[in-house]
Structures are given as C-alpha cells and as structure tokens.
Design a protein around this motif. Sequence first.
Motif, short mmCIF file in Angstrom:
data_model
loop_
_atom_site.label_atom_id
_atom_site.label_comp_id
_atom_site.label_asym_id
_atom_site.label_seq_id
_atom_site.Cartn_x
_atom_site.Cartn_y
_atom_site.Cartn_z
N ALA A 176 1.95 -1.86 -3.00
CA ALA A 176 0.75 -1.97 -2.16
C ALA A 176 -0.35 -1.07 -2.71
CB ALA A 176 1.08 -1.60 -0.72
N ILE A 178 -4.20 0.31 -1.42
CA ILE A 178 -5.20 0.41 -0.35
C ILE A 178 -6.45 1.04 -0.94
CG2 ILE A 178 -5.66 1.28 1.96
CD1 ILE A 178 -3.24 -0.44 1.98
N GLN A 202 -6.64 -3.91 1.74
CA GLN A 202 -5.33 -3.87 1.10
C GLN A 202 -5.21 -5.03 0.14
OE1 GLN A 202 -1.97 -3.75 3.76
NE2 GLN A 202 -0.46 -3.98 2.13
#
Length: 405
Positions: A176, A178, A202
């Motif tokens: 991930a 961000i 995101q």
Amino acid sequence: MFTRYFNVITLFACFYLVAPSYGQKPQKVAAEHFKNQNFQAAFPVYERLLQTDSLNTEYAVNAAKCLLNTNSDKTKVIPILKRLDKHGKATGESQFLLAKAYTFEYNFDMSSMILQKHQSIIPEDLKEEANRMLKNNSSAKILMQNPVNVSFENLGPKINSEYADYYPYVTANENALIFTSRRKKSGAVKEFDGYYNSDIYQVMNFDAEYPRVKNLGTSVNTNFDEQVVGLSRDGIEMMVYIDHVEEYGDIYLSHKSSSKYAPIQKLGVNVNSEELETSASFSNDRNTLFFASRREGGYGGLDLYMSRKLPDGTWGKSQNLGPDVNTDGDEDFPFLAQDDKLFFSSNGHPGMGGSDLNVTVWDPELNKWGKVLNLGFPINTPDNNRTISFNNDGSHAYVSMYRND
C-alpha cells in the motif's frame, strides 16, 4: 538503493488564466496574487511586466520569490536578478535571492561569493538564513564529491498528476502507498493560493500493471486540507495533519479497519500542545510515538519529541530528543525504519541547502541517539527534501521531489 519518487509539478500557464478580475491593471493583478501567495498565478504576470520594464526592482524581486516558492526550475531566477546587478539596480534582498538561486544551479562558489561580497547590505531578517546558506554551500560541495549510489524512478502518470503530489508513505511490504495530493477533483474550487485543497489518497493494486489512485473519502478528507504525515509499518495507523481554518496545527490518528480508514481522532494533550505539531511516526511495536512540535522549551523551531504509550492506551509525557538531534532550525517528519534508524528532515544540520533528509540510530535501552548523518547527494538537493519512507529491507524508498526527468 533504489528510490521511487513523486514528480511534483507546477504549471504556471494554467493559473495565469484566473486573474482576480478582468480589466485590472497587470500590476494590481500581480500584487493581488502575490499577496495571496498564489505564486503560480503571479509569476507570469510579473514576467510580462518585466518584458517592458526589465529593471523594475519590485517586479524582479517578486518574480524571483514566485519561482523560488514553487516547484519549478529555480535557476530561471538568475538572469532576472543578474540584470538588476548589471545595471546597478540590485538591493540586498535581490543579492540574497540571487545567491539562493545559484545553489539550484549547484554553483555553490558563486552563491557564497555573492553573500560574502554583499554581506553588509543583506537585510537583517535574512542574515541568519544567509549565514546558514554559507555553511550549507560548504557542506554541499563535500556531499557532491561523494555521491550516494542510488537510482530514481518516477512513479509515472498512473499515480502522479499534473498537480502537487507529495508526502508518500509506503507499508513495509509495499502493498500500500498513501500520499497527499492537491489534484483537481469533482466539485473542487481553487483556494486563494491557486491550488485545490489537499486530500489523502491511496494507491490500489500498487504492484499491478494498472495501479489505481483512490481518494480516501469523507471519513478522512473534507473540503478543507488534510495531509498524511505518518504511517505505521503495517499501514493500520495513519497520522494526519489538518488545516480546517478554525482548527489546525495538531496531529490526528486514523485507524484502518478492514479496507477503510476510520474518521480521524485528535491525539492527546501530551502530544498536541497549544503550539504547532506537524508530523509523527510510530516505533515498530507502536508503543512509542515520535513527533515534531514547536512547543516551548525546545532548541529552536520545530523539534522532535517522543512519547511512550501508557497501560491505559494513552500517550505519556513527551520528551525532547535532545541537542544531538534537534537544532536551532526545524526538524520534522520523523520516520522510524528497521534497526531503529530514525530518518527525519532538517534545515538546521549541515546539508545541501533547504531541508535535508538525515538519519540517526536510536538505542531504545539507553534511550540515546547516534551521530546524525546526512543521506547525501543526490537524495538531498538544494531544494526542500522533507519525507522518506522505506520498504522492509531498505532497498526501496519513496520521496517527493522536483526533477527534470
């Protein structure tokens, strides 16, 4: 080391079209934009004014400030201000700005020569910064003689936009990513500074061939400004800084449940003070919080502090990291990676100029800090280098920066 980066772009032309009102004289249009710190809109107006009045000191200095305060080719300042110097129109302020512009050309000798030659006329409120620039010019030359072995890869148009994309934070497993962006979105209007409000995004399917950028939505974002300023290594806890006009200057926490981040919650009084708090980072076990604050009792501007989690889950009394880490400048954006290495941004430690990324090693048993080391060139540049986020083994890092490639 392999470094991926966000390509922070500013387009001057698109902002010139939105002058405060039609029919106003260009001088008033430029002054109004400049007053509102809408430097993207002000610069092309000043550029046009300089075409017919190239020796106007006010136009030249303000045009220089516009370029130096945006993500752009700051070396364009040099011919504007050299013209003033050539014709005897230079001021102490213009010489200071010219010296600063030469650092972006990596001509540190010329920058130092200008500062030393015109030291007596540099305004008092700029002398401290001028002295810091002289020190950085010396350290930058040494850093450039020993460049770091690192390669850069732009994350590309599937993630980056034509607007400002910055403060990237990656989870340890790189599943991930961000980041903060001031990109255009449905229903958004530009703020007084010429940008859209900042939201947190995101990257979905980050490692896939076709990654997708998703706004985190109304549980985190509003019509005002939100910025991600820290992320736990597993991505469960996200630190958020907000500017909601009436409410700003504190750190908030959002907890991820399932696939969605919950509404932000303000951290307690041992972290947030009546002064400014800007960014934060967890230890790997999430029992220690490192954060930046401009509270009383520090060593200068923003200092780095730590707070330990108490048995009831609240944060304990904060502790300044001390003079080995903090300076009379600003220390910001702490990021604790593996092996207790604390990375942070500073404009007080010697570097390339602006804010540089540094690292120190924490001994948690003795609660002591090792020597602060600059991450080196070309990771650091004469511009402001504020955040860095590493994957688990330290082979990849994510930064936001202005690069010509």
